[in-house]
Design an enzyme around this catalytic site. Structure first.
Site, short mmCIF file in Angstrom:
data_model
loop_
_atom_site.label_atom_id
_atom_site.label_comp_id
_atom_site.label_asym_id
_atom_site.label_seq_id
_atom_site.Cartn_x
_atom_site.Cartn_y
_atom_site.Cartn_z
N GLY A 130 41.58 31.50 46.07
CA GLY A 130 40.44 30.97 45.35
C GLY A 130 40.65 29.52 44.98
O GLY A 130 40.39 28.60 45.76
N ARG A 131 41.19 29.31 43.77
CA ARG A 131 41.27 27.97 43.21
C ARG A 131 41.98 26.92 44.06
O ARG A 131 41.53 25.77 44.09
CB ARG A 131 41.86 28.05 41.79
CG ARG A 131 40.86 28.65 40.83
CD ARG A 131 41.49 29.16 39.57
NE ARG A 131 42.31 30.35 39.82
CZ ARG A 131 42.97 31.01 38.89
NH1 ARG A 131 42.93 30.59 37.63
NH2 ARG A 131 43.67 32.08 39.20
N ASP A 149 34.07 42.36 46.35
CA ASP A 149 35.12 42.83 45.44
C ASP A 149 34.44 43.48 44.23
O ASP A 149 34.36 42.88 43.16
CB ASP A 149 36.00 41.64 45.04
CG ASP A 149 37.28 42.07 44.36
OD1 ASP A 149 37.57 43.28 44.36
OD2 ASP A 149 37.99 41.19 43.84
N LEU A 150 33.97 44.69 44.41
CA LEU A 150 33.20 45.37 43.35
C LEU A 150 34.02 46.40 42.59
O LEU A 150 33.57 46.95 41.59
CB LEU A 150 31.96 46.04 43.97
CG LEU A 150 30.98 45.08 44.65
CD1 LEU A 150 29.79 45.85 45.21
CD2 LEU A 150 30.50 44.01 43.68
N LYS A 151 35.20 46.73 43.08
CA LYS A 151 36.11 47.68 42.41
C LYS A 151 35.34 48.87 41.84
O LYS A 151 35.34 49.13 40.63
CB LYS A 151 36.91 46.99 41.32
CG LYS A 151 37.83 45.90 41.86
CD LYS A 151 38.78 45.38 40.81
CE LYS A 151 39.73 44.34 41.34
NZ LYS A 151 39.11 43.06 41.69
N GLN A 173 47.80 32.93 37.65
CA GLN A 173 48.50 33.88 38.50
C GLN A 173 49.98 33.86 38.14
O GLN A 173 50.57 32.79 37.99
CB GLN A 173 48.33 33.53 39.98
CG GLN A 173 46.90 33.69 40.49
CD GLN A 173 46.53 35.14 40.75
OE1 GLN A 173 47.23 36.06 40.34
NE2 GLN A 173 45.40 35.35 41.41
N THR A 230 46.54 44.30 38.36
CA THR A 230 47.74 43.49 38.08
C THR A 230 47.82 43.06 36.62
O THR A 230 48.85 42.59 36.18
CB THR A 230 47.79 42.24 38.99
OG1 THR A 230 46.48 41.69 39.06
CG2 THR A 230 48.26 42.60 40.37
N ASP A 266 33.25 55.78 39.96
CA ASP A 266 32.22 56.58 39.28
C ASP A 266 32.34 58.01 39.81
O ASP A 266 33.29 58.32 40.54
CB ASP A 266 30.83 55.97 39.56
CG ASP A 266 29.82 56.28 38.46
OD1 ASP A 266 29.75 57.45 38.02
OD2 ASP A 266 29.11 55.36 38.03
N ASP A 290 34.75 32.32 43.70
CA ASP A 290 34.65 32.54 42.26
C ASP A 290 33.92 31.36 41.64
O ASP A 290 34.53 30.47 41.05
CB ASP A 290 36.05 32.72 41.65
CG ASP A 290 36.74 33.95 42.20
OD1 ASP A 290 36.04 34.94 42.50
OD2 ASP A 290 37.97 33.92 42.35
N THR A 319 27.76 59.18 43.23
CA THR A 319 27.30 57.80 42.97
C THR A 319 28.08 56.80 43.82
O THR A 319 27.51 55.87 44.39
CB THR A 319 27.47 57.49 41.46
OG1 THR A 319 26.71 58.45 40.74
CG2 THR A 319 27.00 56.10 41.10
N LYS A 377 35.24 36.14 49.92
CA LYS A 377 35.22 37.23 48.94
C LYS A 377 34.23 36.90 47.84
O LYS A 377 34.22 35.80 47.30
CB LYS A 377 36.61 37.42 48.32
CG LYS A 377 36.65 38.56 47.30
CD LYS A 377 38.06 38.87 46.89
CE LYS A 377 38.53 38.11 45.68
NZ LYS A 377 37.93 38.55 44.40
O1 C5P Z 1 41.96 31.48 42.29
P1 C5P Z 1 42.90 32.52 42.83
O2 C5P Z 1 43.49 32.15 44.19
O3 C5P Z 1 43.93 32.95 41.84
O4 C5P Z 1 41.92 33.76 43.11
C1 C5P Z 1 42.39 35.00 43.50
C2 C5P Z 1 41.26 35.95 43.66
O5 C5P Z 1 41.79 37.24 43.88
C3 C5P Z 1 40.35 36.09 42.44
O6 C5P Z 1 39.04 36.36 42.93
C4 C5P Z 1 40.90 37.28 41.70
O7 C5P Z 1 39.92 37.98 40.98
C5 C5P Z 1 41.39 38.14 42.85
N1 C5P Z 1 42.44 39.09 42.52
C6 C5P Z 1 43.65 38.70 41.96
N2 C5P Z 1 44.61 39.64 41.69
C7 C5P Z 1 44.38 40.92 41.98
C8 C5P Z 1 43.19 41.31 42.56
C9 C5P Z 1 42.22 40.36 42.81
O8 C5P Z 1 43.88 37.54 41.70
N3 C5P Z 1 45.34 41.77 41.76
#
Ligand code: C5P
Length: 233
Positions: free
Chosen positions: A208-209, A63-65, A188, A118, A68, A14, A72, A36
């Site tokens: 991520g973070r 992660d394009l979710k 989160q 979520t 449509d 991210d 498509t 991701k």
């Molecule tokens: O930084 P962090 O560890 O919170 O990143 C979690 C990743 O997972 C982010 O890319 C976020 O968009 C993704 N994600 C999430 N919760 C979901 C689905 C995807 O945090 N339910």
């Protein structure tokens, strides 16, 4: 699922630019095998970057979710399959999932369904016209994903135990919201440590973070893999 601990860690890139992502991937080196890539990077040159990662031997989760009309979605998924990505997310609507399963046919791409975002609570579902609450809708969509031939679900680690009962052992459960010991929670809310998430039935952890913002990202990734190893070994 016989996965090496390191194969279970997916680092969410991210980051605002391909340049920043390239620097992070270089810093993480051999410690991270799976990345991701979401909207932020995809719309900033992330697709050629993803192709480069794949060519370099990494696995990519796009992660394009997608959601449509069926045709498509099917054609879009076929294009993603050609790119060589490992995972692609779609929203868990029956028509969308069916089209995605058709679109990836003949490739190694695996489709992950997002049951209920979520950020949605029961009031948001009611406002959107649903009569089910979040757990009911998530369970119904998990069963539909299983019946449609989808390869896995994105879910919180807390949901993993219940969803595993619905989807059985064959589907991958991919869980974000992972916070190793000592890291901050960020935005989160439903968080869990890596070892516990694995014990709850998660196959892959999306982080991520806690990795991206660590003073030493590679050390942070290695520590997560070590925790996963403990839980699986
Ligand atoms: O930084 P962090 O560890 O919170 O990143 C979690 C990743 O997972 C982010 O890319 C976020 O968009 C993704 N994600 C999430 N919760 C979901 C689905 C995807 O945090 N339910």
């Amino acid at each position: 699922m016989a996965l090496d601990a390191r194969e279970r860690l997916i680092v969410a890139l991210d980051l605002p630019s391909v340049d920043a992502a390239e620097k992070m991937v270089a810093r993480l080196g051999e410690s991270v095998l799976f990345y991701k890539i979401g909207y932020q990077l995809v719309f900033a040159g992330g697709l050629p970057f993803a192709a480069g990662l794949i060519a370099a031997g990494k696995q990519v989760f796009l992660d394009l979710k997608l959601h449509d009309i069926g045709n498509t979605v099917e054609q879009g998924v076929a294009s993603v399959a050609q790119l060589g990505a490992t995972f692609l997310t779609v929203h868990a609507y029956p028509q969308t999932m069916k089209a995605a399963v058709a679109g990836k046919r003949g490739s190694t791409l695996r489709i992950l369904a997002v049951t209920v975002l979520t950020s949605y609570d029961d009031a948001d579902l009611a406002a959107a016209g649903y009569e089910m609450n979040v757990p009911e809708l998530a369970a119904a969509r998990a069963a539909q994903a299983r019946d449609t031939g989808v390869d896995g679900l994105v879910c919180s680690a807390e949901e993993a135990t219940n969803l595993r009962k619905i989807v059985g052992p064959g589907m991958a459960l991919v869980t974000p919201g992972i916070r190793p010991m000592g890291s901050t929670t960020g935005d989160q809310k439903r968080i869990m440590g890596p070892a516990r998430a694995i014990r709850c039935g998660a196959d892959y952890l999306v982080v991520g973070r806690p990795v991206l913002e660590a003073a030493d990202p590679r050390k942070a990734a290695d520590a997560i893999v070590a925790e996963v190893e403990q839980a699986t070994g």
